[in-house]
Scaffold this active site. Sequence first.
Site, mmCIF file in Angstrom:
data_model
loop_
_atom_site.group_PDB
_atom_site.id
_atom_site.type_symbol
_atom_site.label_atom_id
_atom_site.label_comp_id
_atom_site.label_asym_id
_atom_site.label_seq_id
_atom_site.Cartn_x
_atom_site.Cartn_y
_atom_site.Cartn_z
ATOM 1 N N GLU A 150 7.990 -6.271 19.473
ATOM 2 C CA GLU A 150 7.766 -4.833 19.322
ATOM 3 C C GLU A 150 8.374 -3.829 20.064
ATOM 4 O O GLU A 150 8.643 -2.541 19.956
ATOM 5 C CB GLU A 150 6.098 -4.578 19.510
ATOM 6 N N THR B 262 9.712 7.288 4.330
ATOM 7 C CA THR B 262 9.361 6.619 5.565
ATOM 8 C C THR B 262 8.703 5.268 5.475
ATOM 9 O O THR B 262 8.809 4.538 6.405
ATOM 10 C CB THR B 262 8.879 7.474 7.084
HETATM 11 C C1 DMJ Z 1 5.758 2.354 8.427
HETATM 12 O O1 DMJ Z 1 4.342 2.490 8.080
HETATM 13 C C2 DMJ Z 1 6.469 3.460 8.280
HETATM 14 O O2 DMJ Z 1 7.862 3.020 8.224
HETATM 15 C C3 DMJ Z 1 6.223 4.422 9.374
HETATM 16 O O3 DMJ Z 1 7.190 5.472 9.538
HETATM 17 C C4 DMJ Z 1 6.699 3.746 10.840
HETATM 18 N N1 DMJ Z 1 6.569 2.412 10.726
HETATM 19 C C5 DMJ Z 1 5.672 1.512 9.639
HETATM 20 C C6 DMJ Z 1 6.189 0.219 9.587
HETATM 21 O O4 DMJ Z 1 6.715 -0.245 10.918
#
Ligand code: DMJ
Length: 649
Positions: A512, A623
């Site tokens: 992590e 994202t």
């Molecule tokens: C996801 O839900 C999206 O990528 C978010 O921006 C950050 N990371 C998690 C997965 O690690």
Amino acid sequence: MVFRKLPGVSASGMGLRLSQKFVFLLFLSGLVTLCFGALFFLPDSVRLKRIFLSKTESQPVTVGSENDVREHLKKGAKDPEHLRGITSAKGETSTKLKALSRKPSVTNEAKTDKKNAGGETLEDVMPSRSKTESASKDEKVTSSSNQGANTDTSFDYNKFKKCLLKPPLGIEHGKPSDPQTLQRREKVKEMMKFAWDNYKSFAWGKNELRPLTRNGHIGNMFGGLRGASIVDSLDTLYIMGLMDEYNDAKEWVETSLDLNSNGEASLFEVNIRYVGGLLSAYYLTGEEMFKRKVMVLGEKLLPAFNTPTGIPRGVINLGSSGTSWSWGWASAGSSILAEFGTLHLEFVHLSELSNNGIYTEKVMNIRKLLNKIEKPHGLYPNFLSPVSGNWVQHHVSIGGLGDSFYEYLIKSYLMSDKTDEEAKKMYYSALEAIEANLVQKSPGGLTYMAEWRGGILDHKMGHLACFSGGMVVIGADDGAPEKRQHYLDLAAEITHTCHESYSRSATKLGPEAFRFDGGAEATATRLSDRYYILRPEVIESYMYMWRLTHDPKYREWGWEAVEALEQHCRVEAGFSGIRDVYAQTVSHDNMQQSFFLSETLKYLYLLFSDDDLLPLEDWVFNTEAHPLPVVRKSCLRGEGGTHDKTTSK
Ligand code: DMJ
């Protein structure tokens, strides 16, 4: 009932005369009124106020009392940022999230517990016809009772398709000609089918699958919304050509995705997973139902922006009250940069589809404030007050709490067909500040992005920060010409470091967070940083690096990840995160995160596909890896038509 006389006390009210009793009662009632009235003047964060006043009041409520933070810390987090890193900020659905919200969402948790104990919930036993009726009825109610944001939905899908430069699924769904790559792609598709089938068998309609206990998890991050894994998977299933599975998913969304929830949701998570997932499903398939759903949901998010500055708070009640508040652990009722800074792409598309500028206005207002505010060394701290519009503390991170804000700056520019000059300028200045203040080289020659705490560097990089290799490479072309090669190099170096964090572990999966101090080089030094929860960021960077450089090592690294996932995370009924990437014998966390289906497997599939599957000229990934199309305003408003439709899928 007989009252016995106490010695020395008269039976007639302790010996008081009637007039005295009257004055005493008057005084007492005055005191009570005064105390209760005073509650209204207490600051929102005072616990007493939260106990007595219900959150259904229309004014925004802020929390963030020391007690709340202490509660979380007691539960094992070293600091709020760490806590966020492992739970809410980046989309985790750990039950630890319960500790993050103002109070646990009683409805969801009660239902989850019941289900986990083997009991059926009402939703489980409702026949699907009545679910259909209830879902569509709910939507009508919600629509008409809200702010009337969605007035015109005459978006011309055919015209939109004509404005794409290339067919979304390529000539042959991105099928690679090289047999080994094709075989690898097939393997990833099989992994998706396996993850999906198990979700369907054991957790259908719940948010995630718990693969060890073979049941579903609901959690309290989505405010009572269900089926996060379904909504997150729609586009992955579709691009992989898993059409039966896609059709099941579509049918569930149509008949059972009930948007009339009244729970407390993370604005960020609902936006990136549900809004993002529905938007991309609509753009890829043209199914009007997805558009209808996403417009209803989008409207429900608007009240979160009713703050003195227009900066939304992190948590919103999806019911009609629209009450919002800040995370209990966020400093002094602040909002989080990565949360309010990760709305832009989806909200611009909500405006596009509804022909209603309100969504764009909301996110442009955030942009304006961030552009104007003074930034320490040009950096954007992670916490901002939605009341004063000032930074709350000076912690800067490209990982949790900050990450996708930067990602959305460059992607806003790209998604605007390179017309959003403000986003472009903000992105490259932010990157300059990041390079000047955070980018470091380790003694062993690894480039990494440290965290910054009021001028002091913390030599740690989170898994979440590993998305930045991909971010820097997609922005390489549009920076100053003399910097192009430099950005390509920087992106490659960061991606290399992140790969090292994987290859230096026993499982070949990354922790992590990894450190570069006390002799550490891209390894986790704390026990609490050793877990891997099926995150996508490292693979995401491999995918972008592959697309933009075609260096075969990125496909090799992706394949290493596939093998590691198969060996350590695949269990009998799905995929699970692991608790310690350095352990020879792994211990599973019993959670198949929805972003594994939405992001990790999608990026792997794209890595082993030809570049014409979702070409980057036309698509920008949000994202959560949901593809959103580039908005070509002049084409959309004019006659349109740019690509050869004979090859269009
Ligand atoms: C996801 O839900 C999206 O990528 C978010 O921006 C950050 N990371 C998690 C997965 O690690």
